[in-house]
Each structure stands twice: as structure tokens, then as C-alpha cells.
Design a protein around this motif. Structure first.
Motif, mmCIF file in Angstrom:
data_model
loop_
_atom_site.group_PDB
_atom_site.id
_atom_site.type_symbol
_atom_site.label_atom_id
_atom_site.label_comp_id
_atom_site.label_asym_id
_atom_site.label_seq_id
_atom_site.Cartn_x
_atom_site.Cartn_y
_atom_site.Cartn_z
ATOM 1 N N VAL A 1 0.839 -1.210 0.000
ATOM 2 C CA VAL A 1 0.000 0.000 0.000
ATOM 3 C C VAL A 1 0.868 1.252 0.000
ATOM 4 C CG1 VAL A 1 -1.617 1.343 1.391
ATOM 5 C CG2 VAL A 1 -1.991 -1.096 1.058
ATOM 6 N N ILE A 2 1.937 1.264 0.781
ATOM 7 C CA ILE A 2 2.816 2.437 0.845
ATOM 8 C C ILE A 2 3.530 2.635 -0.490
ATOM 9 C CG2 ILE A 2 4.889 3.373 1.933
ATOM 10 C CD1 ILE A 2 3.955 2.088 4.547
ATOM 11 N N LEU B 1 -3.552 1.208 12.909
ATOM 12 C CA LEU B 1 -2.737 0.681 11.826
ATOM 13 C C LEU B 1 -2.975 1.464 10.536
ATOM 14 C CD1 LEU B 1 -0.811 -1.435 10.645
ATOM 15 C CD2 LEU B 1 -2.784 -2.938 10.315
ATOM 16 N N ALA B 2 -4.219 1.815 10.277
ATOM 17 C CA ALA B 2 -4.539 2.579 9.078
ATOM 18 C C ALA B 2 -3.989 3.996 9.168
ATOM 19 C CB ALA B 2 -6.046 2.604 8.864
ATOM 20 N N ALA C 1 2.784 9.216 9.165
ATOM 21 C CA ALA C 1 4.201 9.169 8.801
ATOM 22 C C ALA C 1 4.470 9.984 7.545
ATOM 23 C CB ALA C 1 4.632 7.716 8.598
ATOM 24 N N ALA C 2 3.606 9.845 6.545
ATOM 25 C CA ALA C 2 3.781 10.596 5.307
ATOM 26 C C ALA C 2 3.542 12.085 5.507
ATOM 27 C CB ALA C 2 2.831 10.055 4.230
ATOM 28 N N ARG C 3 2.598 12.434 6.399
ATOM 29 C CA ARG C 3 2.289 13.854 6.654
ATOM 30 C C ARG C 3 3.511 14.623 7.126
ATOM 31 N NH1 ARG C 3 -2.928 15.073 10.290
ATOM 32 N NH2 ARG C 3 -1.793 17.036 10.356
ATOM 33 N N THR C 4 4.342 13.986 7.930
ATOM 34 C CA THR C 4 5.496 14.695 8.481
ATOM 35 C C THR C 4 6.500 15.088 7.410
ATOM 36 O OG1 THR C 4 6.737 12.649 8.909
ATOM 37 C CG2 THR C 4 5.267 13.442 10.650
ATOM 38 N N LEU D 1 -2.766 7.188 1.035
ATOM 39 C CA LEU D 1 -2.811 6.316 2.200
ATOM 40 C C LEU D 1 -4.130 6.478 2.953
ATOM 41 C CD1 LEU D 1 0.869 6.849 3.363
ATOM 42 C CD2 LEU D 1 -0.096 4.741 2.422
ATOM 43 N N LEU D 2 -4.632 7.690 3.018
ATOM 44 C CA LEU D 2 -5.960 7.908 3.589
ATOM 45 C C LEU D 2 -7.019 7.207 2.744
ATOM 46 C CD1 LEU D 2 -8.003 9.242 5.496
ATOM 47 C CD2 LEU D 2 -7.840 11.319 4.093
ATOM 48 N N LEU D 3 -6.809 7.203 1.444
ATOM 49 C CA LEU D 3 -7.740 6.538 0.533
ATOM 50 C C LEU D 3 -7.814 5.042 0.827
ATOM 51 C CD1 LEU D 3 -9.559 7.086 -1.942
ATOM 52 C CD2 LEU D 3 -7.594 6.589 -3.386
ATOM 53 N N ASP D 4 -6.700 4.443 1.206
ATOM 54 C CA ASP D 4 -6.722 3.018 1.549
ATOM 55 C C ASP D 4 -7.578 2.789 2.788
ATOM 56 O OD1 ASP D 4 -5.631 0.233 1.210
ATOM 57 O OD2 ASP D 4 -4.889 0.676 3.231
#
Length: 988
Positions: free
Chosen positions: A160-161, A193-194, A200-203, A218-221
Motif C-alpha cells: 500500500v505504501i 494501523l490505518a 508518517a507521510a504527513r510529516t 494512504l488515507l484513501l486506503d
């Protein structure tokens, strides 16, 4: 004990200590322990002792500083996470570091940061040694909703990432995966977990703007898992690639689920769903940035008890189908509408997005009412406000007819308490009806400048005085006649009347208003009118500007241009604007004006070579059809709104992404080229909007009250400038045209118009977030900042600036540090070239006269108005006098917020410690470096040039500076509107 020995301890709670916060802390080992604020206090105390020596022992100063810093850190943590959530050691340390630096404890902060960096290097070395050994990390488990624990699927997480990173430039899955692993612990819930990879990506967004797309994916997942599981009734997951095939079965199931839940109109199931579903483009889900998708997730997607069942493309198709529901070939039109919405070339307004295709399709944005002068009418108006606000309508109330303080009440033989007590009731009603929690109910009260209660009206937003005569939540606006401005310039007298003594003034404007006003003045002077007051016009003008300094209200709007240029002057009077000052429609006791809004994304219609006229023409044509459809589909909560809307059929097509369009073309906002583009782009939108309305009139018939309108006489918005010029001694507006208007003028006269009004530029604060472009006609607020709204805090970075800096080899950790230090401004960063500084100058670095000049060029093409915010970094009475006089001179109909610099700044702490403020701390010799204040505007470079002085400035100015400057020290000015105020949802 040294500071370095304790610097890390605030985050690591001792299990033996009780915690009252309800938070848990994840250790670096992955274990979880209770959070104890006392550890922060203890470590800070010892840090001060270590940094300042034993002389600090027992010091009241140190004790007070530690208490204050601890309270700050805990407060931030409370605000950012609900009790029961987990915290990271690094997150808490970041807040401790930030608190130290903001409080100017440079010595302690420097030691604290250096220690953190040393510890990080030591851990990295240790991790590297561990990687050489066989891994003995235990498999983590996930806690399912039913309490079962299952192994955590790291392979799917990695997939997913990697998919979220896709082909995006300059992003990598590795730091996201590493940070995500660090945030996980044994027994982590599915929700945590979601959320972990998203956070992590936001930072990383501040370092690379493309991580905003990664975070959204990632939010879409997370959303896919939620939506697919809801419609199927069992746990389901799917990658983005798998959704290419899944949408065919998912979309009909989602429609069915919404219909069964009573949320979606059952008529949508009667569409040819095979044809509709085939048109859905799942890959368009990838066009979202994080702020946009999170906003949709929180406030727009339909849900049942908090469980979302709409994916983005299902959402856009539901809205499109709702707008096409009465079309003859509705599948074709629904697909046409969907293609515009889902590609972000046009976006409907928030109420339309909320409610299209639902069982209560209240799709209109704005409602304007006139409040009558009797008790039944006043409270009916308050009730109407509640009903209109319930389904997301923004309100503008004309309160001028209500008699003023001291007026005679025939029924009780008493004296009126004036309009203010009723405004308090309207204020509290707006707060009580908050649109189902989606956004605050919002209303703006308008009062004409001659009303005897105008002085109390000016004080409504003050934080001092009798709170029973204050409206802290209601917006207010002055409805200013031209005669008042003339009296100000002539330093003449101004007489205040109660409307029961001067009943004609409310419905008059232009020369007729002047004649009636002078007649009432003569009656007052002869003793025929007793309830009046005469003031010096300049003094009242000063007070109006002072209140703008102090409270940001009331806004200044101009009655005469709104009426003289109104196409509908033959059928009534414009008595006010709306919540956001862009709507100028008639109101009366039996007509509540309604306007239906949507905005063209101008950034999607330009290339580096300029405006794409053909694409814009097609977008506007389709957009106008959508807006016209709203009128017939709309769910009206009161009959007066339905009567007015069907009779006149006004719509308001606006624009957003103006600043982005300029930056694509490499045009600075503060330039003649930008003013020319404002003129060219608005002329094109005006031309195509009017042409589209004529086409709709040919197909569907002209609007009912067309005969007698300016349209019917062949007077288009550009022509109505002449009507305004005839009534003014001072009027200076550019009349240049580029397109061939004569054939269109003839078509308007012979065929007619479908809509009485066609254009209005709304603030677009939320829909521009959805599309990932700049708000409305606004200049960039900052190039790097943290935006706050009802969905939370979001890092916003100007991707165009980053691209230009990358091209020059200037985008690095030092540049990020400098941007944060200077609060998103490039003006004082020496290594940035001057042409880049000019192109990316922020709102408070521009002379606001440039904004007015550009707005004037747009206003000549608009049959309504525009939400024009003005920005002043170092305001004064003289500056405001010049600015608002210029707005009037240039023919603007309205102005909106006066923006101060926000009281919050970019958070100056990152995973790599590249904080700008720290650079100044670590280099103590740079003690003279400016430190942005939390109460005043950010430091700015030398002012950019203002427009040509001979044509853009009033010939004379009035010294309106009060005896006591209301902004000394910035204390009062900080109360004015801040653009990123999370509580301000008026223009969302």
C-alpha cells in the motif's frame, strides 16, 4: 545531573506514576506505557539547572517558566489527540523543544536539540549494527474489532505504501515505512494501523510537497476498507489497482446502501447504472492532496453512524447524478457533470456537494433577507434564519428597517430598545443551528450608515462593554450609500435617523436617495423629526475604520454601485449582500433572495503561455447548466425563497486558483501583468457565462422577470459602468474590452437570459482545498504554514515555489529551515533570486492597492460582486482610509475581511531538527536576527511597488488616524480576522 541526561525523559513515562491525561506513550522498543506530565516538569526543571547552574535553584523565575512550559506542552497534546490515543516519544519531545524556543530560552533549547541529535545518531548506529545480525524482532499482532488478535500483514502494508508513492517524483516509501514501523506496537488496533502510515507521510510534506499526494492515497486506503466493508457487510480491503475493476460492483452497492439508509434519493437507482458506472474513472482518486481528501472524508462523504460508504468517485458521480436528475438525457448529462467535478476544472459549492442526490437536496449557497419592523416579522426572520441555515445556507440579513433606539412604539406607548437586542437573538440562533455539525451556522447582519443605531452596531464585535449588547459570533457589515462617502470627502455633517421617521431611505439610492435624505435633514432641523443625531461624517468614518482595526468588523460594502449596476433594478432593491459579500440580489417582505454558486478552477485553464479560451468556454457552458439545474431541483425550506428563486433564477459563477494561474504563467501578483490577466480572465468568464445563459434561455425559456431588466435593454455589466459614472463626481475605472461583445449584446436582447444574475466570486475556502488550488482570487497567504480548520491542522507548502527552488538547486534543509523561521516568506532569504521573491511574495508583503486594482478590473464584468479580502501587515488609520477610499473610487461593490497576520506560525520542529529559530539559537552571534512575533505581522522585505500613483491613488486623503492609535503594540489588532483561524467557518 546534566540536561542531556534528562532531555529525553519527558516522553518516557514511569509506569509507577499515575496519569490523569488518558494518553499512552509508545516507547522506542514498541512497548506502551502511561503518559505522565510530571516527567516533563521534572526534566525541564533539571534542564534549567544544568543549563544555568545552581543559581537557578529555587528561583521563582525558573519555577514559573517550567510550570508555564509544561502547561503549554500538555495543552498542545490535549488539542491534537483525544484521550486514550497513543503518543510518540518524538512528538512529545518536539513540543518540549518548540515550547522552549518560542519562550526564548535559547541556551536550554540549544542544549536540548543538540542532545536529541546526538542520541539520534547513536540510535542510528545501533540500528545499523542490529541489521547485521539475524532479526529476532517478534511478529506484531493487530487487534480486530471483536477483540481477536491476528498477525500484522507487513507485506500488504508495504504494498500500500509503495502504491501510494507510485510514480510521484522525489518521494520514497522507505522513510514512510520506517516511521510507520516505529509507530506500531503489539496489539495495535485496525484504526491505528490505518492511521500510522498517513501520519508518517504527513510529516514529510514540508520537505517534499508530493508527500501530500502520498498522504492522500494512504488515507484513501483507509477509506476503501471502510466503504467496501460497509456496503458488503463484511471486512474487505482493496488496493488502488484492484479498484479499477471493483468500482463496477461497488458503486451500485453504495447507491443501494445509501437509499436503504434514507440518505440518497431512490430516483438515482433508476439511472442506467451500467452506463454510469462505466464512466467512472478510479484513477482520478489519485489527484487529491491530503488536505482535500481529509476534508471530504470528514465533512462531505455520506456515512451511517460514522461509517463512510462513499469513495471519491462515487461521491462525485452521486453529486453529478443529483444535478442531472431532471435532464431529458440524464445519463449523458450526469457523465458530463461528473467529468467536470472529478477533474477539478469546476467545483460546485459546499451545499451542493453536501446535498445533491440526497433526500433533502438543499443545494443553494446564499440567502438574503430583509427583516421587517414588527415583532412578528422580526421573529419570523429569526426562524427563517434557522431553517435556511439547517441545510448549509449562508445568510445575509438586512436589519435597516427595524426602528432604532428611542423610537416610539405605538402599541405600548413606549420606546424601542433598537435593533441590537434582536441581533443578539439572531447571533445565538446561528450558533444553535450548526448544519448538523458539518460547519457552523453563519450569518451577516447589514445596517445602513444613516441608521440611528449605527454607532452601537459598530461595537457589536467588541470584547468589552455590556455583553448583552454584543454579538461575538455574527458577522456585521456597513451598507454605505455614496452620499456618505461624499460627505466624508467634503468633511460635512451626517445625520442619523430611525427608519420609522425616514421610511423612504431604505428603498432609495443614487440621486433619489440624496434628495430624500436632504429632505429628512431639513425636517430634523426644523423640529419635525425629534429622534435623530448629527455627527461629523469624518468622525463616523474614523470610527468605522477603528472597528476594522479592533474587531475586523463591520465590513464596508457600498449600496449605490450594488443597486445602480443591478440588472434587476426594475423589480426591487438590493438591501444587503450575503454572508461573504459577493451576492447582490433584491430582497423584500415577500422575497428571500437565493443564489446558487460554483467556481471555475482558473489554474486548470492556463498554460505558461496564457489562458486557454476554448477550454474555458466549454467549462463555463457546462457549469452554467449545472447551476441553473440547482434552481429547479432545490429543496426550499421557506416559501419566500422558492418564490424568488424560480422567478428570477440567479446563479453565481465564480473562480478560484487565481494565484496558481499567475504562478504558472510566472506573473507576480503585484504587477500590471497580473491586473491585465484579472481583466482578461474575468472578461472571458463573463462573456461565456452570459452566452451560456442565453443558450439556456433559447432551450428552456427566459427567466420570468426579464422584461424591463438591464439585460432586456441590451445593458450588460460592462455597460452598466456608465450608469454608475453618471451619479458620481469621482469615478475612475478602466473600460478596456478585448472580445466582440456586440453580437452577444444583440442575442441577449432578442433571445433573453435564463438567469437574472450570472456571476459572483465566492471565497471558495473549502472547495479550493478539495481541488488543491489557491483560494478564490486570494494572494498566497504564506509559502509554508500550518492551516487549521474543522478537519484539523495541515502543513501547506507552495509546490510551485519548491519546484522553482529545485530547478535552481536551492531546495534543501537550510531552505526549509529559513522558510519556517520567516513564517513562509521568501523576502528575507538572501540566496533566493529577486525574481523568485517577487513571484512568490505573500499576502502581507503586497501593497493591498494591487488587490483593489485587480478587483476593479473584475468588477466591471460582474453582475454581482466578489469576496475581496484585504491584507495589511502594519496597519494605520491613514492606510485604511486610503485603501477603502480607493475601493470606492474604483467602483467596487463590496469588500470582505480585513486580514491581520495570524497569531500562530509554522511549527518550527522537524524530524531532522532543521528548525529556523534554532539556527539563530545555535549561532548566538546573530542576536539581531528578527524574531516573528505571535501578535503582529510577520517580518516583510521592503515594500513591493504599488500601482501607478497617478491613476490608482485618490487625489486627496483624509487624516483619519484616531487620537489614540488603536493598533499600538498589536494587542488589539490581533483580534482581527486571521486567515487560518480554525473557528472561522464563515467562508468555508
Amino acid at each position: 545531573m546534566s540536561v542531556t541526561q534528562h532531555a529525553e525523559r519527558p516522553a518516557v513515562s514511569d509506569p509507577s506514576h499515575s496519569s490523569t491525561t488518558g494518553y499512552q506513550v509508545i516507547r522506542r522498543t514498541g512497548s506502551v506505557t502511561a503518559f505522565d506530565p510530571a516527567k516533563i516538569k521534572a526534566a525541564l526543571t533539571k534542564a534549567f539547572l544544568a543549563a544555568e547552574g545552581e543559581t537557578a535553584s529555587g528561583s521563582h523565575r525558573v519555577h514559573d517558566s517550567v510550570d508555564g512550559l509544561t502547561e503549554q506542552v500538555v495543552s498542545v497534546l490535549h488539542r491534537r489527540a483525544a484521550p486514550g490515543h497513543t503518543l510518540q516519544i518524538e512528538d512529545i519531545q518536539d513540543q518540549v523543544e518548540l515550547a522552549l524556543m518560542r519562550s526564548e530560552h535559547h541556551k536550554v533549547a540549544r542544549a536540548y536539540v543538540l542532545y536529541r541529535e546526538d542520541r539520534a545518531r547513536e540510535r542510528a548506529k545501533a540500528d545499523a549494527r542490529k541489521k547485521k545480525k539475524p532479526s529476532d524482532t517478534p511478529q506484531l499482532s493487530v487487534t480486530q474489532p471483536d477483540g481477536r488478535k491476528t498477525p500484522l500483514d507487513f507485506d500488504r502494508l508495504s504494498t500500500v505504501i509503495k502504491e501510494a508513492c507510485g510514480t510521484l517524483a522525489d518521494v520514497s516509501p522507505d522513510p514512510i515505512m520506517a516511521e510507520t514501523r516505529r509507530n506500531l506496537y503489539d496489539g495495535v488496533t485496525l484504526g491505528e494501523l490505518a492511521l500510522a502510515p498517513i501520519m508518517a507521510a504527513r510529516t514529510l510534506i514540508e520537505r517534499e510537497p508530493n508527500y501530500a499526494f502520498v498522504s492522500a492515497r494512504l488515507l484513501l486506503d483507509k477509506l476503501r476498507t471502510e466503504a467496501l466493508g460497509f456496503v458488503s457487510g463484511r471486512p474487505e480491503q482493496a488496493t488502488q489497482a484492484e479498484m479499477q475493476d471493483r468500482y463496477a460492483t461497488y458503486f451500485p452497492a453504495a447507491l443501494k446502501a445509501g437509499i436503504e439508509a434514507g440518505l440518497i434519493d431512490a430516483e438515482l437507482a433508476k439511472f442506467d447504472l451500467k452506463k454510469i458506472t462505466a464512466a467512472i474513472k478510479p484513477d482520478r482518486d489519485l489527484n487529491f492532496q491530503y488536505l482535500g481528501l481529509q476534508t471530504l472524508y470528514d465533512r462531505y462523504f455520506l456515512h451511517v453512524k460514522g461509517s463512510r460508504f462513499e469513495l471519491p468517485q462515487a461521491f462525485f458521480m452521486r453529486v453529478a447524478m443529483g444535478l442531472a436528475i431532471r435532464e431529458i438525457d440524464r445519463e449523458v448529462k450526469a457523465i458530463e457533470f461528473y467529468n467536470q467535478l472529478s477533474t477539478f476544472v469546476f467545483m460546485a459549492s459546499t451545499p451542493t456537494l453536501f446535498n445533491a442526490g440526497t433526500c433533502r437536496p438543499q443545494l443553494s449557497s446564499c440567502f438574503l433577507t430583509t427583516v421587517p419592523d414588527d415583532l412578528d416579522g422580526i421573529f419570523k426572520s429569526v426562524k427563517d434564519n434557522a431553517l435556511l441555515a439547517k441545510y448549509s445556507g449562508g445568510l445575509g440579513n438586512d436589519w435597516t428597517p427595524v426602528r432604532g433606539l428611542g423610537a416610539h412604539i405605538k402599541g405600548t406607548n413606549g420606546e424601542s430598545q433598537g435593533v441590537v437586542p434582536f441581533l443578539k437573538v439572531a447571533n445565538d440562533t446561528a450558533i444553535a443551528v450548526n448544519q448538523g455539525g458539518k460547519r457552523k451556522g453563519a450569518v451577516c447582519a447589514y445596517l445602513e450608515t444613516w441608521h440611528i443605531d449605527i454607532e452601537e452596531f459598530l461595537d457589536l464585535r467588541k470584547n468589552t462593554g455590556d455583553d448583552r449588547r454584543r454579538t461575538h459570533d455574527m458577522n456585521t457589515a456597513n451598507w454605505v450609500p455614496d452620499l456618505f462617502m461624499e460627505r466624508v470627502m467634503a468633511d460635512g455633517p451626517w445625520t442619523l435617523f430611525s427608519p420609522d421617521d425616514a421610511p423612504h431611505l431604505h428603498d432609495l439610492y443614487g440621486p433619489a436617495f440624496k434628495t430624500a435624505y436632504e429632505t429628512y435633514e431639513a425636517r430634523a432641523n426644523s423640529g419635525q423629526i425629534r429622534n435623530f443625531k448629527t455627527v461629523r461624517a469624518v468622525d463616523l468614518w474614523r470610527r468605522m475604520l477603528t472597528m476594522l482595526f479592533e474587531t475586523g468588523h463591520p465590513w464596508i460594502t457600498f449600496k449605490d454601485p450594488c443597486n445602480i449596476r443591478s440588472p434587476q433594478g426594475h423589480r426591487g432593491v438590493v438591501h444587503s449582500s450575503n454572508l461573504c459579500t459577493e451576492i447582490t440580489l433584491n430582497t423584500s417582505h415577500d422575497e428571500v433572495a437565493v443564489c446558487n454558486l460554483g467556481s471555475v478552477n482558473l489554474a486548470a485553464h492556463v498554460t505558461k503561455n496564457g489562458l486557454d479560451h476554448d477550454k474555458l468556454a466549454q467549462t463555463v457552458k457546462t457549469a452554467m447548466r449545472m447551476l441553473d439545474n440547482v434552481i429547479d431541483i432545490n429543496f426550499y425550506t421557506i416559501p419566500e425563497a422558492r418564490f424568488s428563486n424560480l422567478r428570477h433564477r440567479p446563479v453565481g459563477l465564480g473562480l478560484m486558483g487565481f494565484q496558481d494561474a499567475l504562478q504558472i504563467m510566472k506573473i507576480a501578483y503585484a504587477s500590471d501583468a497580473a491586473i491585465a490577466f484579472a481583466d482578461e480572465s474575468m472578461e472571458a468568464i463573463s462573456f461565456h457565462a452570459i452566452s451560456a445563459s442565453v443558450d439556456l434561455a433559447s432551450e428552456r425559456g427566459r427567466y420570468e422577470s426579464f422584461d424591463g431588466s438591464l439585460w432586456s435593454r441590451g445593458i450588460l455589466p460592462i455597460d452598466s459602468l456608465d450608469l454608475l459614472a453618471e451619479t458620481r463626481a469621482e469615478f475612475d475605472v478602466d473600460r478596456t474590452t478585448r472580445l466582440d461583445w456586440e453580437p452577444l449584446r444583440e442575442r441577449v436582447k432578442t433571445i433573453g437570459m435564463r438567469n437574472s444574475n450570472t456571476m459572483a466570486i465566492a471565497p471558495t475556502a473549502t472547495i479550493s482545498n478539495i481541488c488543491g488550488v489557491s483560494q478564490s482570487i486570494e494572494p498566497a497567504y504564506r509559502n509554508l504554514f500550518v492551516k487549521s480548520n474543522m478537519s484539523g491542522d495541515f502543513t501547506v507548502v507552495n509546490a510551485a515555489l519548491v519546484a522553482d527552488l529545485k530547478e535552481r538547486g536551492l531546495w534543501d534543509d537550510v531552505m526549509i529551515s529559513d522558510l519556517k523561521y520567516y513564517d513562509g516568506s521568501v523576502g528575507q532569504i538572501d540566496r533566493i533570486p529577486d525574481e523568485v521573491k517577487t513571484l512568490y511574495a505573500t499576502a502581507f508583503e503586497l501593497d493591498s492597492s494591487w488587490l483593489i486594482e485587480a478587483a476593479s478590473r473584475r468588477q466591471k464584468w460582474l453582475d454581482q460582486a466578489q469576496s475581496l479580502n484585504l491584507y495589511i501587515a502594519n496597519p494605520s488609520g491613514k492606510k485604511l482610509n486610503d485603501l477603502y477610499r480607493l475601493a470606492w473610487l474604483r467602483g467596487l461593490k463590496t469588500t470582505y475581511y480585513l486580514r491581520s497576520s495570524a497569531a500562530t506560525h509554522v511549527e518550527k520542529s522537524t524530524l531532522k531538527g532543521t528548525d529556523g529559530r534554532l539556527n539563530a539559537v545555535a549561532n548566538a552571534t546573530v542576536a539581531s536576527a528578527p524574531t516573528p512575533s505571535t501578535q503582529t505581522a510577520s517580518p516583510v522585505p521592503s515594500p513591493l511597488p504599488s500601482p501607478n500613483q497617478t491613476s490608482s491613488r485618490p487625489s486627496a486623503v483624509i487624516d483619519t488616524a484616531p487620537a489614540v492609535d488603536p493598533i499600538v503594540g498589536g494587542e488589539v489588532w490581533g483580534k482581527a480576522c486571521s486567515i487560518d483561524d480554525p473557528e472561522c467557518e464563515a467562508c468555508q
